[in-house]
Design an enzyme around this catalytic site. Structure first.
Site, PDB file in Angstrom:
ATOM      1  N   TRP A 160       1.221  -1.378   0.184  1.00  0.00           N
ATOM      2  CA  TRP A 160      -0.465   0.046   0.087  1.00  0.00           C
ATOM      3  C   TRP A 160       1.363   1.306  -0.102  1.00  0.00           C
ATOM      4  O   TRP A 160       0.891   2.593  -0.724  1.00  0.00           O
ATOM      5  CB  TRP A 160      -0.816   0.085   1.190  1.00  0.00           C
ATOM      6  CG  TRP A 160      -0.134   0.445   2.811  1.00  0.00           C
ATOM      7  CD1 TRP A 160       0.301  -0.247   3.203  1.00  0.00           C
ATOM      8  CD2 TRP A 160      -1.672   1.537   3.467  1.00  0.00           C
ATOM      9  NE1 TRP A 160       0.223   0.304   4.170  1.00  0.00           N
ATOM     10  CE2 TRP A 160      -0.619   1.662   4.414  1.00  0.00           C
ATOM     11  CE3 TRP A 160      -2.590   2.032   2.911  1.00  0.00           C
ATOM     12  CZ2 TRP A 160      -1.021   2.265   5.691  1.00  0.00           C
ATOM     13  CZ3 TRP A 160      -3.179   2.499   4.544  1.00  0.00           C
ATOM     14  CH2 TRP A 160      -2.247   3.180   5.880  1.00  0.00           C
ATOM     15  N   ARG A 206       1.210 -12.561   3.852  1.00  0.00           N
ATOM     16  CA  ARG A 206      -0.387 -11.733   4.030  1.00  0.00           C
ATOM     17  C   ARG A 206       0.018 -10.827   2.750  1.00  0.00           C
ATOM     18  O   ARG A 206       0.811 -10.272   2.265  1.00  0.00           O
ATOM     19  CB  ARG A 206      -0.051 -10.792   5.724  1.00  0.00           C
ATOM     20  CG  ARG A 206       1.481 -10.148   5.921  1.00  0.00           C
ATOM     21  CD  ARG A 206       1.735 -10.024   6.365  1.00  0.00           C
ATOM     22  NE  ARG A 206       2.826  -9.171   7.181  1.00  0.00           N
ATOM     23  CZ  ARG A 206       3.344  -9.500   7.922  1.00  0.00           C
ATOM     24  NH1 ARG A 206       3.717 -10.379   8.234  1.00  0.00           N
ATOM     25  NH2 ARG A 206       4.663  -8.279   8.177  1.00  0.00           N
ATOM     26  N   ASP A 296       0.271  -0.810  11.662  1.00  0.00           N
ATOM     27  CA  ASP A 296       1.151  -1.830  12.939  1.00  0.00           C
ATOM     28  C   ASP A 296       1.761  -1.074  13.822  1.00  0.00           C
ATOM     29  O   ASP A 296       2.765  -1.213  13.568  1.00  0.00           O
ATOM     30  CB  ASP A 296       1.680  -3.316  12.118  1.00  0.00           C
ATOM     31  CG  ASP A 296       2.370  -2.453  10.997  1.00  0.00           C
ATOM     32  OD1 ASP A 296       2.336  -1.530  10.445  1.00  0.00           O
ATOM     33  OD2 ASP A 296       3.412  -3.131  11.052  1.00  0.00           O
ATOM     34  N   GLU A 479       8.579   9.799   7.891  1.00  0.00           N
ATOM     35  CA  GLU A 479       7.748   8.106   7.454  1.00  0.00           C
ATOM     36  C   GLU A 479       6.444   8.562   8.607  1.00  0.00           C
ATOM     37  O   GLU A 479       5.521   8.728   7.862  1.00  0.00           O
ATOM     38  CB  GLU A 479       8.215   7.145   8.565  1.00  0.00           C
ATOM     39  CG  GLU A 479       7.369   5.982   8.434  1.00  0.00           C
ATOM     40  CD  GLU A 479       7.361   4.351   9.795  1.00  0.00           C
ATOM     41  OE1 GLU A 479       7.184   3.162   9.495  1.00  0.00           O
ATOM     42  OE2 GLU A 479       8.354   5.030  10.142  1.00  0.00           O
TER      43      GLU A 479
END
Length: 519
Positions: A160, A206, A296, A479
């Site tokens: 993503w 995943r 996460d 980030e």
């Protein structure tokens, strides 16, 4: 190419589902699950366990990314015969048998501080990697075309992340690079049946939020053969989510949740997962599912709303995932029509059915928000999060509900320097006070589509100002950011990284949107 039979089987399955007015798993037996490539933890067993538990390297991802100098079997035979090793001996053994990556290199900031847009344009070549044919035993996955990495410890292409990176590539005239990355993702679907979380063997069990259809929507002038191949990839990806991630709602409707095909500690966060899960496979799988979500970690996934050990991601039906799947179904229907394939009506019905289920089960009339449905408690999880804007981004929401979401966001999530991720402060990186570039873009676009331009502009310009202030201070793009104090974000399993792919991309897109090109 994805086999035509796969596409036809999927169409039959979705059509069968519509007879009960629900998005259901196929009535026919599911396709045989594809074998996952062996990860470093599986190849190196006891050696991997000791290296990670004893924290031989400060970042657990370092050894997961190391490349063996000879066959795993030969290395493990020598490890077994070496007997007990102290930390120094273990380190010597590892360095003798593996090429260990250096700490993630990030672009050096320029002392001259050119305009931010100019700086980002100069970063793209530094973050671009050539096609990859990994050596034997490497955890890296082969990629036939160029790609962009986020930066820092993230040495590979991520799912993503890449959509938001592409927004900047498009703004800076890098359309061929966008096309190359899409082709890489299509090749991954053809090999594994879905897009992995990232291009490492330890990520293949995943996926991540399904943005491939939106990436494809950025590209124009694609020939028919390529369009056909891309549609087949979307059909395969949709099948993955329907077959492997479905949950039954109280009325029998089927919506999707995040998950993972394994229930062991993650290779890249092995030590941390062992400490959190304490041997419980359920906790390990929910940690992995939280990683698939991209958030996460966040209070969204905690049964008590506060602490990581209570994580129960696989029991949650999330607003963001199901909104994206609605968008995917609409995109597949449009591509079916464009290619005169007999699947448009089927996927239009699937999208309509999903929309009804989202509006029934993932909406809180009292709170004016979309949220995540707790299957165990049979109710929405408490608390507003930035996921509430996804039904606006993919245009699931009614106009009246979209207006209420805008009010809720302005009241509960809009901070002085951008959009908070949640209203809960837990110390996790996907909770307040952090703001993340992808969520700023989702909010700006979603709110604009529902006429809430004022709130959208506040989010976009405040976040841009935050990025610009940090750039002027340190020369870095980060980030994540603390949008309450306008500084580097915190929390998580590793230090805040700079580079940084999706921040670069969203910054360039917001600069174009709000006329701040020269900053």
């Amino acid at each position: 190419m994805v086999a035509a039979g796969l596409a036809l089987a999927l169409l039959s399955a979705v059509a069968a589902a519509q007879t009960t007015a629900a998005i259901s798993a196929p009535a026919a037996p599911a396709a045989t699950a594809r074998a996952y490539p062996a990860s470093p933890a599986e190849l190196f067993g006891a050696l991997f366990d000791q290296v990670q538990r004893r924290r031989l390297f400060p970042d657990g991802k370092t050894f997961a990314d190391a490349t063996p100098k000879r066959s795993p079997a030969a290395i493990m035979a020598d490890y077994a015969s070496a007997g007990a090793l102290d930390d120094a001996g273990l380190r010597a053994f590892v360095l003798a048998n593996f090429d260990v990556p250096e700490p993630g290199r990030t672009p050096l900031p320029s002392a001259a501080r050119p305009p931010l847009a100019e700086h980002i344009r100069a970063l793209w070549p530094q973050l671009t990697r050539p096609p990859l044919s990994p050596p034997p035993g490497s955890s890296a996955l082969a990629l036939p075309h160029r790609y962009v990495v986020p930066g820092g410890r993230f040495r590979e292409m991520y799912y993503w992340d890449s959509y938001f990176t592409m927004l900047g590539l498009e703004a800076d005239g890098q359309q061929p690079l966008t096309r190359d990355m899409i082709e890489n993702f299509v090749s991954l679907v053809e090999r594994y049946g879905h897009v992995p979380n990232g291009t490492r063997t330890y990520y293949v069990s995943r996926s991540q939020p399904p943005f491939l259809y939106l990436m494809m929507g950025l590209v124009r002038d694609v020939d028919r053969a390529t369009q056909t191949r891309w549609l087949d990839a979307l059909l395969a990806e949709h099948r993955f989510w329907i077959e492997q991630r479905s949950a039954t709602m109280p009325d029998g409707a089927r919506l999707q949740h995040y998950g993972d095909g394994k229930s062991t500690p993650r290779d890249e966060s092995y030590r941390e997962d062992v400490a959190t899960g304490r041997g419980d496979p359920r906790v390990y799988q929910d940690l992995r599912a939280g990683a698939e979500s991209g958030w996460d970690y966040s209070s969204r996934w905690f049964a008590d709303g506060r602490t990581l050990p209570t994580i129960d991601t696989t029991r949650i039906v999330p607003a963001d995932l199901n909104s994206l799947l609605y968008g995917m179904e609409r995109a597949i229907a449009a591509r079916c029509r464009a290619l005169a394939r007999p699947c448009a009506a089927t996927f239009e019905r699937a999208a309509t059915t999903r929309q009804r289920a989202i509006e029934r089960w993932l909406w809180s009339e009292r709170d004016g928000r979309y949220g995540d449905y707790d299957l165990a408690a049979a109710r929405l999880r408490a608390g507003v999060t930035a996921a509430t804007v996804y039904p606006l981004f993919t245009e699931v929401a009614s106009r009246s509900r979209g207006a209420r979401v805008a009010q809720t966001i302005e009241r509960d999530l809009l901070a002085a320097n951008g959009l908070r991720t949640t209203a809960a402060g837990t110390g996790q990186q996907w909770d307040k006070p952090n703001g993340w570039a992808p969520l700023q873009w989702i909010a700006v676009e979603g709110l604009r589509r529902y006429g809430a331009e004022r709130v959208a502009r506040q989010i976009g310009t405040r976040f841009l100002a935050t990025v610009e202030r940090e750039y002027r201070a340190s020369g870095k793009l980060l980030e994540k950011y603390d949008v309450e104090e306008s500084r580097a974000g915190g929390g998580g399993e590793y230090p805040t990284q700079d580079g940084f792919g999706w921040t670069n991309g969203v910054t360039r897109a917001l600069q174009q949107r709000y006329g701040r090109e020269g900053r």
